[in-house]
Structure formats: C-alpha cells, structure tokens
Design a protein around this motif. Structure first.
Motif: not given
Length: 150
Positions: A12, A16-17, A62, A64-68
């Motif tokens: 991205r 976002h986090a 990003v 696979d577990d959503g961490r950035e």
C-alpha cells in the motif's frame, strides 16, 4: 524442518495501522517482486508480490497476518545538482530518462560519471552526497522512469 517467515503479499502507498517494523531500502532495492528482507528489528520477511512493484518511501508491505512493515528510503550515494538555470538542467536530466529527485533549489540523481560530465558542460554545479533518494515517478502513473517504453 522448513523455516517459515512472515510473508508480505500486498503493498500500500501508506500505512493503515501502527507499523510493526520498518525496512530501509535504496532506490534500486525498492523495485522488487520476490525477495527476503530484514527489518530494522532483525526480523526476516519474505516479500512475494503478484508483480514487480516500485515501493515508495512511506509505503507499507502488508503481512499475511495484517501487520504492516514501513518502507524507508535508505541513504545512498548521489549527485546533488544545482545551478542558475535549474529548469533547463532538469530538462537535460529528464531527456536522458534519468531518475531525478526534484527540490526547490537542487536536484538529486544517482551517481553516473557520464551524466556528471554532461551537467558540468551545461553549467551545473555537481557535488557527491549520501542522502535518501526519492525521485519523481512517471507522468502516466508508472512508478519508474526507466527507458522509453511507457
């Protein structure tokens, strides 16, 4: 036993986090599809993107577990270009399809002795520096400015 690593399959342009880590890459290193990277905290991350992608300073991988994981432009060897007629100098750099970072009073390009010689001939002042490199992207939405095929 097979070792597994966190995998980044998405990119991205901004976070976002809260970032879980960062990775510093030079300009050439920020153009990739599949590569093992090491973050600033020593974590290995496998990048496995669907296509070769130009990662921008400030973008994120990003996992696979959503961490950035944040992308940082690493300092690299560059030429700082200044002069009385900076727009004309920038035109000559662009005419050679050379990636260029444009600032108000100076330009940055990767070190190249041929371009350096040309710039001296047109009146530019050129100085070797080590700084992060974030050149302009292509005018038609392409992240890189290599070659003539757009």
């Amino acid at each position: 036993m097979t070792q597994t690593f966190p995998t980044a399959r998405a990119y991205r342009s901004h976070a976002h986090a809260t970032l879980s880590a960062q990775v510093a890459l030079d300009y050439d290193g920020r153009f990739l599809r599949r590569k093992m990277l090491t973050t600033d905290d020593g974590q290995s991350v496998l990048v496995d993107l669907a296509k070769t992608t130009s990662l921008d300073h400030g973008g994120v991988l990003v996992l696979d577990d959503g961490r950035e994981v944040g992308i940082v432009a690493a300092p690299e060897e560059l030429l700082e270009v200044t002069g009385d007629d900076l727009p004309r100098i920038a035109w000559h750099i662009g005419n050679r399809h050379t990636p260029c970072q444009i600032e108000k009073d100076r330009l940055f390009i990767q070190r190249d002795h041929v371009i350096r010689d040309m710039l001296g001939k047109i009146g530019a002042t050129v100085r070797e520096v080590v700084e992060p490199f974030t050149p302009e992207g292509g005018a038609y939405g392409h992240g890189r400015t290599h070659g003539h095929a757009h």
